[in-house]
Design an enzyme around this catalytic site. Sequence first.
Site, PDB file in Angstrom:
ATOM      1  N   CYS A 263      11.993  18.531   4.079  1.00  0.00           N
ATOM      2  CA  CYS A 263      12.573  19.369   5.144  1.00  0.00           C
ATOM      3  C   CYS A 263      13.110  18.543   6.314  1.00  0.00           C
ATOM      4  CB  CYS A 263      11.567  20.418   5.601  1.00  0.00           C
ATOM      5  SG  CYS A 263      10.133  19.769   6.495  1.00  0.00           S
ATOM      6  N   HIS A 311       7.256  22.433   9.419  1.00  0.00           N
ATOM      7  CA  HIS A 311       8.474  22.703   8.648  1.00  0.00           C
ATOM      8  C   HIS A 311       9.654  22.850   9.600  1.00  0.00           C
ATOM      9  CE1 HIS A 311      10.571  23.757   4.944  1.00  0.00           C
ATOM     10  NE2 HIS A 311      11.216  24.673   5.629  1.00  0.00           N
ATOM     11  N   HIS A 323      17.512  24.951   4.615  1.00  0.00           N
ATOM     12  CA  HIS A 323      16.316  24.110   4.643  1.00  0.00           C
ATOM     13  C   HIS A 323      15.954  23.660   3.229  1.00  0.00           C
ATOM     14  CE1 HIS A 323      12.975  27.213   3.563  1.00  0.00           C
ATOM     15  NE2 HIS A 323      14.121  27.653   3.105  1.00  0.00           N
TER      16      HIS A 323
END
Length: 348
Positions: A263, A311, A323
């Site tokens: 990520c 994240h 993402h």
Amino acid sequence: MAAHRKPKQRLYTGPAARTAATLALTGAATAAALPGSAAHAEPRRTPAQVKSEVDRLYHQAEIATERYNGAKEKAAAAEHALDALRDEAARRTERLNASRQELGSFAAAQYRTSGLGPSVQLALSSDPDQYLERASYLDRVADRQSVALDRVRQQVARIATLRAQAKGQLADLTARRTELRKSKAAITTRLTEARRLLDRLTPAERTSYENTDQGSAARASRSLPRGSVQAPSGRAAAAVAFAYGALGKPYVWGATGPSSFDCSGLTQAAWRSAGVSLPRTTYTQINAGRRVSRSELAPGDLVFFFSGISHVGLYIGNGQMIHAPRPGAPVRVAPIDQMPFAGATRVA
């Protein structure tokens, strides 16, 4: 003699035999049901339970991945600093050796001229002017010797300082490498456990799990035509364009592209393509720009999730982001309300 013979064992027949057999079977069944028995089977989890546990394991693996990324970055910096210290120490050692040779030449010259005292040298000299000239030269040599000696002392002290710094830097590097190994082990353990749970699903259940968030991602992608929301700057537009170009590429923990990403690796690569250098981890990227509220979001902003900032995605407008979700799920478009929102940053 007959009184000392061992009595024969009596064989059960009829009802007694049936009772003994029943007791034996009951004991065997009880033993099989005890904890730790080979016959003890782990209860089957429902697909919903498996999904919940796998999602939890993936989240823990992502936390460990960001720790790994941070430790790797710090280990690289520590290794670079250690190499620089060692190089400087080597260069200063060479200069120290040259200064020592210079001191050696001074010592040799002194040895050759120190056999007689100044008054005796003057008395024996046939040319007083020549003696005075030599005396002046010796004074200058003494001054140069004093300067050279001070230089050697300074160099020795500096080299000792460098070696102490290098020792400390080596200890830091060793600690970073230990942290790397621990984080890697944590990632591997959680991903292995997640795969073990997924392997217990039927093919239909596994397909259902894999498609759980793909439906919402597909709807998000269709609802947001590319370029429909204007980025606030040329650099933000370039970062968004890069993220669109990464769609479909696989998630690989620790990866920063170009063929795979995690990520924070994706957001770092996207902004790098726009000429902006971001830190490596989610918990450092959140401080890499100006914080913005959810209502202020614009394409190119970094959006962060979970209380531990574990994240990150790249906002593209209309409540959507691009993402790298997790292992087995490629880079995709997703709604930002798919996960617990933790904050956002505008880089440029």
